[in-house]
Design a protein around this motif. Structure first.
Motif, PDB file in Angstrom:
ATOM      1  N   ASP A 289     -16.158 -18.236 -29.541  1.00 28.98           N
ATOM      2  CA  ASP A 289     -16.379 -18.675 -30.917  1.00 28.98           C
ATOM      3  C   ASP A 289     -16.608 -17.517 -31.884  1.00 28.98           C
ATOM      4  O   ASP A 289     -17.031 -17.733 -33.024  1.00 28.98           O
ATOM      5  CB  ASP A 289     -17.562 -19.636 -30.977  1.00 28.98           C
ATOM      6  N   VAL A 290     -16.306 -16.290 -31.435  1.00 28.01           N
ATOM      7  CA  VAL A 290     -16.530 -15.110 -32.284  1.00 28.01           C
ATOM      8  C   VAL A 290     -15.241 -14.289 -32.353  1.00 28.01           C
ATOM      9  O   VAL A 290     -14.735 -13.845 -31.315  1.00 28.01           O
ATOM     10  CB  VAL A 290     -17.660 -14.219 -31.734  1.00 28.01           C
ATOM     11  N   PRO A 291     -14.675 -14.077 -33.531  1.00 28.43           N
ATOM     12  CA  PRO A 291     -13.473 -13.244 -33.639  1.00 28.43           C
ATOM     13  C   PRO A 291     -13.781 -11.790 -33.324  1.00 28.43           C
ATOM     14  O   PRO A 291     -14.913 -11.328 -33.492  1.00 28.43           O
ATOM     15  CB  PRO A 291     -13.039 -13.416 -35.098  1.00 28.43           C
ATOM     16  N   GLY A 292     -12.774 -11.078 -32.860  1.00 32.19           N
ATOM     17  CA  GLY A 292     -12.950  -9.670 -32.549  1.00 32.19           C
ATOM     18  C   GLY A 292     -13.379  -8.860 -33.760  1.00 32.19           C
ATOM     19  O   GLY A 292     -12.957  -9.127 -34.891  1.00 32.19           O
ATOM     20  N   ASP A 293     -14.233  -7.863 -33.513  1.00 28.55           N
ATOM     21  CA  ASP A 293     -14.701  -7.004 -34.610  1.00 28.55           C
ATOM     22  C   ASP A 293     -13.542  -6.307 -35.314  1.00 28.55           C
ATOM     23  O   ASP A 293     -13.666  -5.928 -36.488  1.00 28.55           O
ATOM     24  CB  ASP A 293     -15.664  -5.942 -34.070  1.00 28.55           C
ATOM     25  N   GLU A 294     -12.428  -6.119 -34.610  1.00 28.80           N
ATOM     26  CA  GLU A 294     -11.301  -5.350 -35.151  1.00 28.80           C
ATOM     27  C   GLU A 294     -10.665  -6.038 -36.357  1.00 28.80           C
ATOM     28  O   GLU A 294      -9.997  -5.379 -37.164  1.00 28.80           O
ATOM     29  CB  GLU A 294     -10.241  -5.142 -34.062  1.00 28.80           C
ATOM     30  N   TRP A 295     -10.849  -7.353 -36.490  1.00 32.94           N
ATOM     31  CA  TRP A 295     -10.184  -8.049 -37.593  1.00 32.94           C
ATOM     32  C   TRP A 295     -11.063  -9.058 -38.331  1.00 32.94           C
ATOM     33  O   TRP A 295     -10.660  -9.588 -39.368  1.00 32.94           O
ATOM     34  CB  TRP A 295      -8.929  -8.763 -37.082  1.00 32.94           C
ATOM     35  N   ALA A 296     -12.272  -9.299 -37.842  1.00 36.03           N
ATOM     36  CA  ALA A 296     -13.109 -10.361 -38.410  1.00 36.03           C
ATOM     37  C   ALA A 296     -13.388 -10.170 -39.893  1.00 36.03           C
ATOM     38  O   ALA A 296     -13.534 -11.160 -40.638  1.00 36.03           O
ATOM     39  CB  ALA A 296     -14.417 -10.459 -37.632  1.00 36.03           C
ATOM     40  N   ASN A 297     -13.459  -8.915 -40.351  1.00 34.64           N
ATOM     41  CA  ASN A 297     -13.882  -8.654 -41.729  1.00 34.64           C
ATOM     42  C   ASN A 297     -12.767  -8.176 -42.653  1.00 34.64           C
ATOM     43  O   ASN A 297     -13.036  -7.670 -43.746  1.00 34.64           O
ATOM     44  CB  ASN A 297     -15.019  -7.621 -41.729  1.00 34.64           C
ATOM     45  N   ILE A 298     -11.512  -8.326 -42.227  1.00 36.89           N
ATOM     46  CA  ILE A 298     -10.412  -7.842 -43.069  1.00 36.89           C
ATOM     47  C   ILE A 298      -9.499  -8.991 -43.507  1.00 36.89           C
ATOM     48  O   ILE A 298      -8.401  -8.758 -44.018  1.00 36.89           O
ATOM     49  CB  ILE A 298      -9.585  -6.745 -42.346  1.00 36.89           C
ATOM     50  N   THR A 299      -9.951 -10.216 -43.332  1.00 38.16           N
ATOM     51  CA  THR A 299      -9.073 -11.359 -43.581  1.00 38.16           C
ATOM     52  C   THR A 299      -8.687 -11.532 -45.047  1.00 38.16           C
ATOM     53  O   THR A 299      -7.686 -12.170 -45.353  1.00 38.16           O
ATOM     54  CB  THR A 299      -9.739 -12.652 -43.083  1.00 38.16           C
TER      55      THR A 299
ATOM     56  N   PHE B  11      -0.810  -6.835 -39.223  1.00 38.46           N
ATOM     57  CA  PHE B  11      -0.504  -7.377 -37.904  1.00 38.46           C
ATOM     58  C   PHE B  11      -1.790  -7.360 -37.084  1.00 38.46           C
ATOM     59  O   PHE B  11      -2.494  -6.346 -37.056  1.00 38.46           O
ATOM     60  CB  PHE B  11       0.551  -6.536 -37.190  1.00 38.46           C
ATOM     61  N   ILE B  12      -2.081  -8.456 -36.402  1.00 37.91           N
ATOM     62  CA  ILE B  12      -3.290  -8.552 -35.580  1.00 37.91           C
ATOM     63  C   ILE B  12      -2.900  -9.110 -34.218  1.00 37.91           C
ATOM     64  O   ILE B  12      -2.262 -10.168 -34.143  1.00 37.91           O
ATOM     65  CB  ILE B  12      -4.340  -9.470 -36.241  1.00 37.91           C
ATOM     66  N   GLY B  13      -3.276  -8.405 -33.145  1.00 36.51           N
ATOM     67  CA  GLY B  13      -2.941  -8.908 -31.824  1.00 36.51           C
ATOM     68  C   GLY B  13      -2.807  -7.808 -30.795  1.00 36.51           C
ATOM     69  O   GLY B  13      -3.514  -6.803 -30.841  1.00 36.51           O
ATOM     70  N   ASP B  14      -1.854  -7.986 -29.877  1.00 34.18           N
ATOM     71  CA  ASP B  14      -1.704  -7.046 -28.771  1.00 34.18           C
ATOM     72  C   ASP B  14      -0.580  -6.046 -29.046  1.00 34.18           C
ATOM     73  O   ASP B  14      -0.050  -5.974 -30.166  1.00 34.18           O
ATOM     74  CB  ASP B  14      -1.502  -7.790 -27.447  1.00 34.18           C
ATOM     75  N   SER B  15      -0.199  -5.280 -28.025  1.00 26.80           N
ATOM     76  CA  SER B  15       0.733  -4.172 -28.220  1.00 26.80           C
ATOM     77  C   SER B  15       2.143  -4.613 -28.589  1.00 26.80           C
ATOM     78  O   SER B  15       2.933  -3.815 -29.093  1.00 26.80           O
ATOM     79  CB  SER B  15       0.790  -3.294 -26.972  1.00 26.80           C
ATOM     80  N   LEU B  16       2.480  -5.888 -28.371  1.00 27.58           N
ATOM     81  CA  LEU B  16       3.791  -6.356 -28.832  1.00 27.58           C
ATOM     82  C   LEU B  16       3.822  -6.490 -30.345  1.00 27.58           C
ATOM     83  O   LEU B  16       4.872  -6.297 -30.971  1.00 27.58           O
ATOM     84  CB  LEU B  16       4.157  -7.663 -28.146  1.00 27.58           C
ATOM     85  N   ASN B  17       2.688  -6.792 -30.958  1.00 28.80           N
ATOM     86  CA  ASN B  17       2.634  -6.743 -32.424  1.00 28.80           C
ATOM     87  C   ASN B  17       2.663  -5.301 -32.915  1.00 28.80           C
ATOM     88  O   ASN B  17       3.166  -5.013 -33.999  1.00 28.80           O
ATOM     89  CB  ASN B  17       1.392  -7.467 -32.945  1.00 28.80           C
TER      90      ASN B  17
END
Length: 400
Positions: A199-209, A122-128
């Motif tokens: 144009d840059v994804p967050g570091d929290e998920w950019a490398n786990i795709t 799950f990637i996103g805010d606190s509702l996720n």
């Protein structure tokens, strides 16, 4: 000769059927019209079944929730049983029934067997995160050895050793990379800006795709002036330079979504099943969260009340869910990402938030009532039923 008398039996049968139909209709106050969902053309389910169009019913034989306040993956503010929230038995008893098909309740053992050796992110805010906690507590029923998992930059998650399955959440509230610049406190409040690299994804998920087999994205609740007021606005950058002329929130959201979706399509493997969860509606009545807004309701809203609450044209406190959904749906049109349209079914459930039962002294005085997140057990358990059904429909089962 007298004319033959008409036979009364067919007419009595017709009148009986008509009365029975009218009576059953009168007893269905929470039924939805067939056109209820704005996203019906983007179904993320089997072709013959729209899981998002239906009604909430209160069956006499509703099974008990899979978990209680003892689940080790709970977050205190959503643990409404522990926090002695009123009506919890009722909150978790309502059942979502799709109009034209069956929604089976998740079987945790079968689902984890299906997902053996796979991973869900799950990637996103606190509702996720709210969604994730429900999922973890339900799945733990099938694996008491489940333990907390926070690798790969995950904010929280769990590992189920019996099945070698990981389910985790990466917190990235805007999805794009952002940070605070020059923040400081003044007599007028917080001053400074929040830089967003569109144009840059967050570091929290950019490398786990490529790590996960299923991904569930969301963003939306932070795209508001309540989160980023004019004293501390979002400032958008592209290619390391400020965007000029400056973008407003909605235009910034559109461009971020376009860039993040493009990144997902380029970087996430084709075999990965990708969902985008639409907005989870808020239920603040009488004002915003910091203006004494409340949600002390004891039953779901009725269908004819929803537009008053959520139609953007009414300019109500809770209008942003449908507004943001329009932007998301436009962006995802024709993309290889499935819409998880949980908005409409959740709009009914004004009765199911933590409200004043937050588990911490003075929390309401500081933060106001929580009419955004959901009690657990509660509505997200239904989200889990829907997601698990869609994963069955869209992912190749485990081999071996």
């Amino acid at each position: 000769m007298q004319p033959k008398l008409l036979q009364p039996l067919p007419y009595l049968v017709f009148i009986s059927i008509l009365l029975l139909y009218l009576y059953s209709f009168a007893l269905s106050p929470y039924s939805l019209p067939s056109s209820a969902s704005n996203s019906a053309s983007h179904l993320s389910s089997s072709q013959s079944c729209n899981l998002f169009n239906g009604s909430w019913v209160l069956p006499s034989d509703r099974p008990r929730p899979f978990y209680d306040d003892s689940c080790p993956f709970h977050r205190n503010a959503w643990n409404c049983i522990k926090n002695n929230r009123e009506n919890m038995d009722l909150i978790s008893s309502w059942q979502w029934v799709p109009q034209d098909c069956e929604l089976p309740r998740i079987d945790p053992e079968r689902f984890l067997g299906f997902m053996r050796n796979k991973k869900i992110g799950f990637i996103g805010d606190s509702l996720n995160e709210n969604f994730l906690v429900s999922f973890l507590c339900i799945l733990r029923v099938a694996d008491n050895g489940a333990r907390k998992w926070k690798k790969k930059g995950a904010w929280r998650g769990a590992y189920f050793p019996k099945f070698n399955v990981v389910v985790a959440y990466h917190r990235s509230v805007l999805l794009a990379k952002y940070n605070q610049k020059g923040m400081h406190l003044t007599n007028e409040g917080v001053k400074g800006t929040h830089r967003v690299d569109i144009d840059v994804p967050g570091d929290e998920w950019a490398n786990i795709t490529s790590f996960y087999d299923v991904l569930i994205f969301n963003t939306g609740h932070w795209w508001s002036y309540a989160k980023f007021p004019k004293e501390a606005p979002l400032v958008f950058y592209r290619g390391g330079q400020p965007v000029y002329p400056p973008l407003g929130l909605v235009d910034g959201l559109k461009i971020v979504l376009e860039n993040m979706v493009s990144y997902i399509e380029q970087q996430v493997p084709k075999k990965t099943v990708k969902f985008w969860r639409l907005q989870s509606p808020r239920h603040f009545y009488g004002g915003e969260w910091n203006q004494n807004g409340s949600c002390l309701f004891t039953k779901p809203l009725r269908e004819n009340e929803l537009d008053t609450w959520f139609n953007p044209e009414r300019n109500g406190v809770n209008r942003e869910a449908r507004q943001i959904n329009r932007v998301i749906e436009d962006t995802l049109e024709g993309r290889d990402i499935k819409l998880l349209d949980l908005t409409h079914l959740s709009e009914f459930r004004a009765d199911a938030h933590p409200a004043i039962w937050l588990g911490k002294k003075d929390a309401v005085a500081v933060w106001g009532q929580d009419c955004m997140h959901w009690c657990l057990p509660g509505v997200p358990d239904t989200w889990v039923d829907i997601l698990s059904k869609l994963i069955y429909d869209n992912l190749e089962p485990a081999v071996g």
